[in-house]
Design an enzyme around this catalytic site. Structure first.
Site, PDB file in Angstrom:
ATOM      1  N   ASN A 238       0.840  -1.197   0.000  1.00 11.92           N
ATOM      2  CA  ASN A 238       0.000   0.000   0.000  1.00 11.92           C
ATOM      3  C   ASN A 238       0.873   1.244   0.000  1.00 11.92           C
ATOM      4  OD1 ASN A 238      -2.688   1.455   0.632  1.00 11.92           O
ATOM      5  ND2 ASN A 238      -1.346   2.136   2.297  1.00 11.92           N
ATOM      6  N   GLU A 239       0.746   2.059  -1.015  1.00 18.31           N
ATOM      7  CA  GLU A 239       1.352   3.385  -1.100  1.00 18.31           C
ATOM      8  C   GLU A 239       2.835   3.399  -0.744  1.00 18.31           C
ATOM      9  OE1 GLU A 239      -2.788   5.835  -0.356  1.00 18.31           O
ATOM     10  OE2 GLU A 239      -1.292   5.824   1.249  1.00 18.31           O
ATOM     11  N   PRO A 240       3.645   2.636  -1.461  1.00 20.47           N
ATOM     12  CA  PRO A 240       5.087   2.598  -1.165  1.00 20.47           C
ATOM     13  C   PRO A 240       5.787   3.925  -1.405  1.00 20.47           C
ATOM     14  CG  PRO A 240       4.614   1.454  -3.218  1.00 20.47           C
ATOM     15  CD  PRO A 240       3.302   1.731  -2.576  1.00 20.47           C
ATOM     16  N   VAL A 290       0.260   0.738  -6.756  1.00 20.49           N
ATOM     17  CA  VAL A 290      -0.529   1.134  -5.584  1.00 20.49           C
ATOM     18  C   VAL A 290      -0.018   2.452  -4.996  1.00 20.49           C
ATOM     19  CG1 VAL A 290      -1.788   0.156  -3.616  1.00 20.49           C
ATOM     20  CG2 VAL A 290      -0.552  -1.369  -5.128  1.00 20.49           C
ATOM     21  N   HIS A 341      -3.929   5.357  -6.480  1.00 18.05           N
ATOM     22  CA  HIS A 341      -4.921   5.990  -5.621  1.00 18.05           C
ATOM     23  C   HIS A 341      -5.103   7.424  -6.086  1.00 18.05           C
ATOM     24  CE1 HIS A 341      -3.893   2.973  -2.148  1.00 18.05           C
ATOM     25  NE2 HIS A 341      -4.477   2.400  -3.194  1.00 18.05           N
TER      26      HIS A 341
END
Length: 650
Positions: A238-240, A290, A341
């Site tokens: 998630n959101e690296p 992501v 996102h």
């Protein structure tokens, strides 16, 4: 509201001041079952049904052409955490996709269900996700809850490199304590175990294996990854791009340098963990990227500092090229879906449209409803830092599709977090409905709303905070309370004014035409006649035409009419009722016939004309290509004209 076609009245012309409307129309092949209904209310005094298929006013016109169709993915109607209520609000039924994602899952230890809150709450390890110490038990009910509701689910596979070792509360993020922190508060997360899997792993060793976690999922839900309607899919963390902020406890600054990822490191992790997933579940769909922000999509969050090896190259272009090269080398696709996102940066009064705590002015509401246009519209510039970086209109979805086509064709596209703000206000509902229509039309494969309402703005009530956003989802997925849904085949639909309105149409599996229309009335325009005048006979005819050959024809004169008020009649010295010609489109049928602004139409096709609605009634019974006799008053004298009726242009 709904009613049978045989009692559906003419709606007439609708006049609003500063209002919004969203409405649904369903046109089945069986005329007796025709249903027209509206799910969202209007801010005007009258809450009338606003059908889709035919718009008669000059302000806004809609057109449909079912000869042009496209597939709509079923997985765009998703929400994060579909197994639960959101802040006490019931999530709509019949949604299609859940997601277990967010900062919590980057350090999730599937063996013990420990996780880390990251920057959301003091970087603490705890038991917030539930499940006790039973391996996978924080995940199992989330998957089962989605499947029980008929939805697929995206499961996050941690890729951060470390997962929580305990549930003992907060920790620091300082550089000096990093080594001790990793050794005592975390377990090393590895993509592959390299030995036999077990559903009861050793919880006291130093390692947690993610291929074993995926294997556990496939053992617990044997048909999951191959279920066409309720698939279990996997997300690579998630959101690296913002790990160095959200998980600074693991990615602390070292020697004064931020722990932000490099392009090569991100690709190496992606290939390692995606390869581990595919080794256990070869047919599973894997979501990669992501990223949290547009900066993440373009620079992996490194801007303004260049990447050590790739410099200022666009990150997603780099990422897709590397994935394509990996497939060409191994013969196996590792990432099936490119995931981003999207939280709009459009603003009003200096505040973002998804800031629920900001002053909710008319300008904010208008900015919110316009902001979904950045997903597709080449003419719309939201004037944000994102549009500055893109040099104008963002065109997010076409832009991402172009990247995929150029660098890794065949990759699907997902937006697994988004929120347009004020889900408890009509403007938030309109934006949400627009977004769902755009996702379907623009070919997005999967999407998940993340409700982020400020409950304080709604007195702490989740039911109020999400009433309109969830209402928009219901319009697409449960408009009749019995699973009635927008179709899976899109019909080409267009509006004459994308700033004021949106229109989407589809054909469902039963052959019904299902459509959604929205309209916005800017306050500066005062009262605007939308004129959605639809008697039942017209709706039925449109349905029959669409179902017969995929196309509905509408008579067109190229005239803007207005009702003849007593004041205007006195000025024109007219003592009869009629429809006033306000404007004549150049080169249109009326112009060619000699109609002029200021004429008063008193008879059309042998029928007396008293109001604009009388003209519309004649046109509804007239086909393009037919000739229509008109009687007009001009300078106090009657004149006879003949017009060759045209077809309303798209």
């Amino acid at each position: 509201m709904s009613r049978p076609a045989d009692v559906l009245p003419s709606l007439g012309s609708l006049s609003l001041r500063y209002g919004w409307l969203a409405a649904l129309v369903v046109l089945p092949a069986c005329q007796s079952n025709l249903v027209v209904g509206a799910e969202l209310v209007t801010t005007s005094d009258s809450a009338k049904t606003l059908p889709l298929a035919y718009a008669s006013a000059a302000d806004v016109s809609f057109s449909l052409d079912a000869r042009k169709t496209s597939a709509i993915s079923p997985f765009i109607y998703g929400v994060n955490g579909y197994h639960t209520t959101w802040d006490g609000a019931d999530v709509p039924k019949n949604l299609t996709l859940s997601r277990s994602g967010g900062n919590r899952w980057s350090a999730y230890n599937w063996e013990t269900n420990a996780s880390n809150a990251g920057s959301d709450w003091y970087f603490q390890n705890d038991s917030h996700l539930g499940g006790g110490n039973v391996p996978g038990e924080a995940v199992r009910p989330r998957i089962q809850g989605a499947l029980d509701r008929g939805a697929g689910v995206i499961v996050t596979v941690p890729m951060l490199g470390y997962v929580s070792a305990d549930k003992n509360g907060p920790m620091g993020v300082d550089e000096a304590g990093l080594a001790t922190r990793l050794a005592t508060r975390f377990r090393e997360s590895r993509p592959r175990k390299g030995s036999a899997f077990t559903t009861t792993p050793d919880q006291n060793d130093r390692y947690v294996y993610q291929d074993e976690f995926v294997w556990w999922v496939t053992q617990t839900f044997p048909q999951g990854v191959n279920d066409p309607n309720r698939p279990i899919m996997f997300s690579l963390d998630n959101e690296p791009d913002i790990w160095h902020e959200t998980h600074e406890q693991v990615r602390s600054k070292v020697n004064g340098k931020s722990g932000v990822l490099g392009y090569d490191e991100m690709v190496d992790r992606t290939l390692a963990y995606a390869g581990a997933i595919k080794s256990v579940a070869p047919t599973a769909q894997v979501f990669g990227g992501v990223v949290a922000t547009w900066s993440g999509a373009t620079s992996l969050g490194r801007w303004p500092n260049p990447d050590p090896t790739a410099g200022t190259s666009d990150f997603l272009n780099f990422y897709l090229k590397k994935l394509r090269a990996a497939e060409q080398t191994s013969g196996q696709r590792l990432v099936d879906v490119l995931d981003v996102h999207w939280y709009s940066e459009a603003r009003a009064g200096g505040k973002r449209v998804n800031d629920d705590g900001a002053p909710q002015t008319p300008e904010m509401a208008r900015a919110r409803m316009q902001s979904p246009r950045s997903l597709w519209d080449p003419t719309y510039d939201e004037k944000s830092w994102v549009s500055e970086s893109t040099g104008g209109p963002i065109r997010l979805i076409p832009r991402l599709r172009d990247k995929i086509a150029a660098h890794y064709p065949g990759t699907k596209l997902a937006i697994t977090e988004y929120y347009y703000g004020r889900g408890g206000d009509i403007s938030g509902g309109i934006a949400q409905a627009d977004v769902l229509g755009i996702f379907g039309r623009e070919g997005v494969y999967a999407a998940n709303l993340w409700p982020l309402a400020n409950l304080a703005a709604y007195g702490g009530s989740g039911a109020r905070a999400y009433a309109y956003a969830f209402g928009a989802l219901k319009m697409f997925r449960d408009y009749d309370g019995n699973g009635g849904s927008f179709g899976d085949t899109g019909i080409a639909a267009a509006t004459s004014d994308v700033e004021k309105s949106s229109v989407y149409a589809s054909i469902d599996a039963q052959g019904r035409v299902v459509g959604l229309s929205e309209a916005y009335i800017p306050p500066a325009q005062g009262a605007v006649a939308l004129g959605f005048a639809i008697p039942a006979e017209t709706v039925v005819r449109v349905a029959d035409e669409l179902l017969e050959d995929g196309r509905a024809e509408h008579a067109f004169l190229g005239v803007q009419f207005g009702n003849l008020t007593p004041q205007i009649a006195e000025q024109l010295d007219v003592d009869r009722e009629g429809a006033l010609v306000l404007g004549v489109g150049p080169g249109g049928p009326a112009a060619l016939a000699g109609l002029e602004p200021g004429d008063v139409l008193v008879q059309a096709g042998g029928e007396r004309v008293r109001t604009v609605e009388d003209v519309l009634g004649v046109l509804r019974r007239t086909r393009p290509g037919e000739r229509l006799e008109l009687t007009v008053l001009r300078d106090g004298r009657e004149q006879q004209l003949e017009v060759l009726v045209g077809e309303r242009p798209v």
